[in-house]
Scaffold this motif. Structure first.
Motif, short mmCIF file in Angstrom:
data_model
loop_
_atom_site.label_atom_id
_atom_site.label_comp_id
_atom_site.label_asym_id
_atom_site.label_seq_id
_atom_site.Cartn_x
_atom_site.Cartn_y
_atom_site.Cartn_z
N GLY A 1 -30.03 -25.01 71.75
CA GLY A 1 -28.75 -24.90 70.80
C GLY A 1 -28.88 -23.99 70.00
O GLY A 1 -28.05 -22.98 70.18
N PRO A 2 -29.76 -23.77 69.10
CA PRO A 2 -29.99 -22.59 68.23
C PRO A 2 -30.16 -21.50 69.19
O PRO A 2 -29.69 -20.47 68.64
CB PRO A 2 -31.24 -22.96 67.38
CG PRO A 2 -31.40 -24.44 67.33
CD PRO A 2 -30.95 -24.89 68.90
N ALA A 3 -30.79 -21.31 69.97
CA ALA A 3 -31.05 -20.37 70.90
C ALA A 3 -29.79 -19.60 71.24
O ALA A 3 -29.49 -18.53 71.35
CB ALA A 3 -32.00 -20.37 72.11
N PHE A 4 -28.67 -20.55 71.82
CA PHE A 4 -27.75 -20.08 72.61
C PHE A 4 -26.68 -19.83 71.49
O PHE A 4 -25.88 -18.73 71.53
CB PHE A 4 -26.97 -21.19 73.13
CG PHE A 4 -25.93 -20.91 74.07
CD1 PHE A 4 -25.89 -20.10 75.14
CD2 PHE A 4 -24.57 -21.69 73.70
CE1 PHE A 4 -24.98 -19.87 75.80
CE2 PHE A 4 -23.17 -21.28 74.38
CZ PHE A 4 -23.60 -20.15 75.50
N ALA A 5 -26.70 -20.50 70.36
CA ALA A 5 -26.13 -19.88 69.15
C ALA A 5 -26.33 -18.66 68.52
O ALA A 5 -25.42 -17.85 68.21
CB ALA A 5 -26.18 -21.07 67.88
N ALA A 6 -27.63 -18.09 68.68
CA ALA A 6 -28.06 -16.86 68.20
C ALA A 6 -27.62 -15.91 69.47
O ALA A 6 -27.05 -14.86 68.93
CB ALA A 6 -29.56 -16.92 68.35
N MET A 7 -27.55 -16.20 70.52
CA MET A 7 -26.97 -15.36 71.75
C MET A 7 -25.53 -14.92 71.48
O MET A 7 -24.92 -14.01 71.60
CB MET A 7 -27.23 -15.68 73.10
CG MET A 7 -28.78 -15.88 73.49
SD MET A 7 -29.33 -14.35 73.82
CE MET A 7 -28.47 -13.85 75.27
N ARG A 8 -24.77 -16.15 71.20
CA ARG A 8 -23.23 -16.05 70.82
C ARG A 8 -23.10 -15.42 69.70
O ARG A 8 -22.16 -14.35 69.41
CB ARG A 8 -22.88 -17.22 70.72
CG ARG A 8 -22.82 -17.87 72.33
CD ARG A 8 -22.08 -19.44 71.86
NE ARG A 8 -20.71 -19.42 71.46
CZ ARG A 8 -19.63 -19.32 72.51
NH1 ARG A 8 -19.88 -19.20 74.07
NH2 ARG A 8 -18.47 -19.20 71.99
N LYS A 9 -23.92 -15.31 68.67
CA LYS A 9 -23.55 -14.62 67.39
C LYS A 9 -23.85 -13.10 67.71
O LYS A 9 -23.17 -12.54 66.84
CB LYS A 9 -24.83 -15.19 66.30
CG LYS A 9 -24.52 -14.73 64.93
CD LYS A 9 -25.59 -15.21 64.14
CE LYS A 9 -25.63 -14.60 62.58
NZ LYS A 9 -26.41 -15.27 61.57
N VAL A 10 -24.55 -12.83 68.33
CA VAL A 10 -24.82 -11.43 68.54
C VAL A 10 -23.89 -10.85 69.67
O VAL A 10 -23.90 -9.70 69.93
CB VAL A 10 -26.18 -10.78 68.88
CG1 VAL A 10 -27.15 -11.43 67.67
CG2 VAL A 10 -26.68 -11.55 70.23
N ARG A 11 -22.95 -11.81 70.16
CA ARG A 11 -22.03 -11.06 70.96
C ARG A 11 -21.36 -9.90 70.94
O ARG A 11 -21.18 -8.85 71.76
CB ARG A 11 -20.99 -12.34 71.57
CG ARG A 11 -20.08 -11.86 72.46
CD ARG A 11 -20.64 -12.24 73.91
NE ARG A 11 -19.58 -11.62 74.72
CZ ARG A 11 -18.61 -12.20 75.51
NH1 ARG A 11 -18.81 -13.52 75.13
NH2 ARG A 11 -17.96 -11.86 76.20
N PRO A 12 -20.96 -9.70 69.63
CA PRO A 12 -20.09 -8.51 69.36
C PRO A 12 -21.13 -7.24 69.56
O PRO A 12 -20.71 -6.18 69.62
CB PRO A 12 -19.73 -8.55 67.74
CG PRO A 12 -19.58 -9.97 67.75
CD PRO A 12 -20.72 -10.52 68.53
N VAL A 13 -22.49 -7.44 69.29
CA VAL A 13 -23.40 -6.29 69.59
C VAL A 13 -23.30 -5.90 71.29
O VAL A 13 -23.46 -4.68 71.30
CB VAL A 13 -24.84 -6.69 69.12
CG1 VAL A 13 -25.84 -5.63 69.52
CG2 VAL A 13 -25.02 -7.03 67.79
N PHE A 14 -23.10 -6.67 71.92
CA PHE A 14 -23.01 -6.17 73.33
C PHE A 14 -21.90 -5.60 73.74
O PHE A 14 -21.70 -4.92 74.83
CB PHE A 14 -22.96 -7.54 74.07
CG PHE A 14 -24.31 -8.33 74.21
CD1 PHE A 14 -25.44 -7.68 74.80
CD2 PHE A 14 -24.31 -9.65 73.84
CE1 PHE A 14 -26.60 -8.18 74.75
CE2 PHE A 14 -25.89 -10.32 73.98
CZ PHE A 14 -26.72 -9.55 74.13
N SER A 15 -20.87 -5.46 72.78
CA SER A 15 -19.60 -4.43 73.07
C SER A 15 -19.94 -3.29 72.26
O SER A 15 -18.96 -2.75 71.91
CB SER A 15 -18.28 -5.09 72.78
OG SER A 15 -18.26 -5.85 71.34
#
Length: 916
Positions: free
Chosen positions: A893-907
């Motif tokens: 859960g926390p790992a996936f949240a960290a991935m979603r949190k940095v989603r803007p970085v991917f754009s």
């Protein structure tokens, strides 16, 4: 110790320039032995930062070389000032510079000798030095004038081309005249041997003389030899990496003024189509040396004693090996930086050999670019004319340096090769035995005896077909070299002399010509009626003799180069057996049949071959982007080669990217709370494979572009893919990503990569539910090293499990035992053998995850799926730029949240690099 002083070492695990306006890396610009990194000007910094590690290295190294040459010329000018008398009083003469006083004081000189004797000897040494400097200055001026003339006088090229055409026409007329004169006596020369067989007979062999005619250097080439100046040797793994490096040098500020030479093998540089068509590296080498020998014999033979027919049928000298054209090609190489392809093109135009032309350019070159084997193999180094004494060596992409040295000096021969070589050599002796001298017959019989005993130690019979021989005992057995020689009953044979005979007589080359003429020779079974030697040979050529059916030849196989003589491979094995007993092992692998069984020499101590490089060089730089862990280099290479610990200087830089551009995660459990520990016992469980698929499904939902997932092996990748297909997880993944698999065949890699890249590009433009591609790769495979997944090609790298090597491998077990016996054990740390296994695993991991983040504006996430990565000892083996930013997540859960949190970085918008 000052870096790059004589004997200094630099280990560079990760060299990246920081994004600053100016960069100053290192100190003491005026030290007696200048250092590796000096202050780079703004233009050099910008060029290095744009290109990365390799060019950063070479910009610093060439800056040092430029300053070193300038300082040396200033010191020469002081010594050679008019009016200075080397034998005078010396009151006004400046002290001798330290850079010229490289020889240590003579320890044999008596301590109590008179002062006038000491002064006389010192003045004589000073006078000799001044004379030598004057000669060097004259040679340097001549070289610079010659290169300047070549650079600015384009008419020389056209004049040389006209001269070549005239020489070719003259040679053609002479050859035609000789053929007409020889036509009348042709029938007389066919009585004893068939046409063309004369060159197959071994020449008289003198074992104690070291002749140099085979190496292709004669009196005409004296002008091509110059004194070696101080230079930098830069080596990397592959020719493609070297070509890329040369292109970077061409674009750098040093591209116009640097004298660079690209070295390669004959296979890459040969322009003689007749020789190049042989395909095999060994065959090309042997044919080339044979043609050089023919040239020398032709030169030494007088017109009166030339048999006319033999002159027609012996191997002609290579038309591309011409003194004047070689001199022209050498100067053209030094005038302008050229890669290997440009060198070959120039050689064809000049009708001069690029292989030898590049070798003759080495002495005057400032930067020599060469592949690993030419530097790390002593015989190849000597044959290429490489002198390391007092030079600087940079070994780039050195993460697999130990494995490379081990591979170069290891050798393996199969039972089929042993039997085939014995049969071929026996038929050769039967055919030409009466024409061979006594020493040739003696050595041939020794080789036949060795081959027979090697087959016997495997449990086979040399007189029977290896394909039909079944062995009573199977399995793998390891022996020391001495034990193997005793068991084989060949300990009474001097292998050093046999090796030297094979090298000097070129018996494998003669044998290959013999089999090319009459076809392959296979041993017959005992049930065959006993035949005479040549009848046996002819019988083997008849259809239907071999029992095994002939498989249809595929199109790729039909185009494959001709294989070399099996004796050529066996020569390498015999050379390996001359290694010291404690530095290697012989592995006897007995399989179902003799043809599948093999003898393999395993080198255990690579430092024994690396020690000479250590001893001769002024300084050595071992560099790489992912060198962690570096303990292997310190212990297995440097310490074992006799390098003191205080001489080794380790230098490491952080990554060029900002901290927010990378997200390393260690995930210890999956979405269903399944603990992630991909041990050999647990990784094939259905729940482990399903949990892996669920993690990838979640990651693919939030990561755009390309995702690369690395598995420990091809077999495990196949099992996981089949399980996902059966459970429906593969279809779920395909909703967001198009799935690609790494192929086993190297010829298909490029095709898969192009399709993968095209899919990601099209998805970025079209849009829709599919947001990119998922590439299933294998650690240690074709895509885990040397391929750049930059930008959208690699926005996320997933590592499934820890790719430990096969602990049951006899080679690995023997290597572990050797390290446990030879290396000291540090208190509180794992034994050297166990540390080797850990380091091999983490080197493979670091190489794989390093495929992403390829430039300073790149960004990606790195996901390690195994709770064992969280162990402190394992974390310490990750590169510092990853280790300092890694986040350990106990649950998904926390790992996936960290991935979603940095989603803007991917754009993050991509654009040109900012001005520096």
């Amino acid at each position: 110790m000052t870096p790059w002083a004589p004997g200094a070492w630099w280990l560079l695990p990760r060299l990246r320039l920081w994004e600053h306006d100016t960069v100053t890396i290192a100190v003491e610009k005026n030290s007696p032995a200048p250092l590796l990194f000096v202050e780079l000007d703004e233009e050099e910094v910008r060029a290095a930062a744009m290109e990365g590690k390799s060019l950063s290295l070479i910009c610093g190294a060439l800056s040092w070389l430029r300053d070193f040459e300038q300082k040396k010329r200033q010191e020469e000018a002081l010594l050679l000032e008019p009016g200075e008398d080397p034998l005078g009083s010396g009151k006004d003469r400046p002290p001798f510079p330290s850079s010229f006083c490289q020889d240590p004081p003579d320890p044999l000189r008596p301590a109590g000798e008179p002062d006038w004797v000491t002064q006389f000897v010192q003045k004589k040494e000073e006078r000799d030095l001044v004379e030598r400097l004057k000669e060097e200055q004259i040679r340097r001026k001549k070289r610079e004038e010659r290169l300047q003339q070549t650079r600015h006088n384009a008419q020389l090229k056209y004049a040389a081309k006209r001269l070549r055409q005239e020489e070719e026409e003259t040679e053609s007329l002479l050859r035609l005249s000789k053929e007409m004169l020889a036509a009348g006596t042709e029938a007389e020369q066919l009585e004893q041997l068939e046409s063309g067989e004369e060159e197959l007979v071994l020449a008289e062999y003198e074992s104690d003389e070291e002749k140099r005619t085979a190496c292709g250097v004669d009196e005409d080439e004296d002008d091509l030899e110059e004194e070696h100046i101080t230079k930098i040797y830069y080596c990397s793994r592959t020719h493609s990496q070297l070509a890329q490096f040369v292109h970077e040098v061409q674009k750098s500020p040093f591209g116009k003024e640097t004298r660079l030479v690209s070295l390669g093998s004959r296979q890459n540089l040969c322009v003689n189509e007749d020789v190049k068509s042989l395909g095999s590296v060994q065959l090309i080498n042997d044919r080339c040396m044979e043609m050089q020998r023919s040239k020398q014999e032709k030169k030494n033979r007088t017109e009166e004693d030339k048999p006319k027919k033999r002159r027609q049928e012996t191997q002609a000298a290579c038309p591309f090996y011409n003194h004047e054209q070689m001199q022209f090609l050498r100067d053209e190489i030094l005038v302008e930086v050229k890669d290997m392809e440009q060198l070959v093109t120039l050689g064809k135009e000049a009708r001069a050999c690029p292989y030898f032309g590049s070798r003759f350019a080495i002495p005057a070159a400032q930067l020599v670019v060469l592949p690993y084997p030419m530097l790390l193999h002593a015989a190849t180094r000597e044959a290429a004319g490489i002198r390391l004494q007092g030079q600087v060596v940079i070994i780039d992409e050195a993460h697999n340096l130990i494995d490379t040295i081990t591979g170069i000096h290891s050798a393996e021969v199969s039972g089929s090769q042993l039997c085939q070589a014995h049969s071929q050599l026996f038929q050769y002796m039967e055919r030409y035995g009466k024409r061979l001298k006594a020493k040739n017959l003696m050595y041939i019989k020794q080789i036949l005896y060795l081959l027979e005993k090697f087959v016997a130690v495997l449990g086979g019979n040399i007189k029977q077909n290896p394909n039909t021989q079944s062995l009573s005992q199977t399995g793998t057995e390891l022996k020391t070299i001495n034990d193997f020689l005793f068991q084989s009953q060949v300990d009474n044979i001097n292998l050093f002399k046999v090796q030297r005979y094979c090298e000097k007589s070129m018996v494998s080359r003669k044998l290959f010509g013999f089999t090319e003429r009459y076809g392959a020779v296979f041993p017959s079974s005992r049930e065959q009626p006993k035949l005479t030697g040549f009848q046996h040979f002819l019988k083997s050529l008849q259809p239907g003799v071999t029992e095994a059916p002939v498989a249809p030849v595929e199109e790729d196989e039909a185009k494959a180069p001709r294989s070399s003589s099996p004796l050529m491979n066996i020569e390498g094995f015999l050379a390996a057996l001359t290694t010291a007993n404690h530095d290697g092992r012989v592995i006897l692998s007995r399989q179902g049949s003799l043809s599948q069984s093999s003898l393999k020499f395993l080198l255990l101590n690579p430092a024994v071959h690396f020690a000479q490089v250590v001893k001769e060089c002024r300084a050595v730089v071992i560099a790489g982007g992912t060198m962690q862990p570096v303990s292997d280099f310190r212990e297995q290479l440097l310490a074992c080669a006799g390098v003191e610990a205080e001489r080794v200087v380790e230098f490491s830089c952080g990554h060029v990217i900002p901290p927010d551009n990378i997200l390393p995660l260690i995930i210890c459990s999956g979405p269903s709370n399944q603990q992630l520990e991909f041990t050999y016992q647990k990784r094939e469980l259905p729940q482990m494979m399903e949990e892996t698929g669920r993690i990838l499904c979640n990651l693919c939902n939030v990561v755009p572009g390309g995702v690369i997932c690395f598995f420990p092996s091809y077999e495990y990748q196949r099992q996981v893919h089949a399980h996902w297909d059966k459970s429906g997880l593969l279809a779920r993944l395909a909703v967001r990503k198009k799935i690609f698999q790494e192929p086993k065949r190297a010829s298909q890699v490029e095709q898969v990569l192009m399709a993968y890249s095209k899919c990601i590009t099209s998805c970025g433009h079209v849009g829709g539910t599919v947001t990119g591609a998922l590439l299933l790769s294998v650690v240690g495979g074709k895509m885990s090293e040397g391929i750049n997944f930059s930008d959208d090609l690699g926005r996320c790298v997933v590592m499934v499990g820890m790719p430990y090597p096969n602990i049951r491998s006899p080679e690995l077990q023997e290597k572990m035992a050797y390290l446990d016996q030879t290396l000291p054990r540090t208190p509180g740390q794992a034994p050297p053998g166990k540390a080797l296994v850990e380091n091999l695993c983490m080197k493979a991991v670091n190489q794989s995850i390093g495929r992403a983040i390829r430039h300073q504006r790149d960004f990606a996430s790195i996901v390690l799926l195994d709770q064992r990565y969280a162990r402190p000892s394992t974390l310490a083996k990750l590169p510092a730029w990853i280790r300092d930013r890694v986040e350990v997540k106990a649950t998904f859960g926390p790992a996936f949240a960290a991935m979603r949190k940095v989603r803007p970085v991917f754009s993050f918008p991509r654009g040109p690099l900012p001005e520096m």
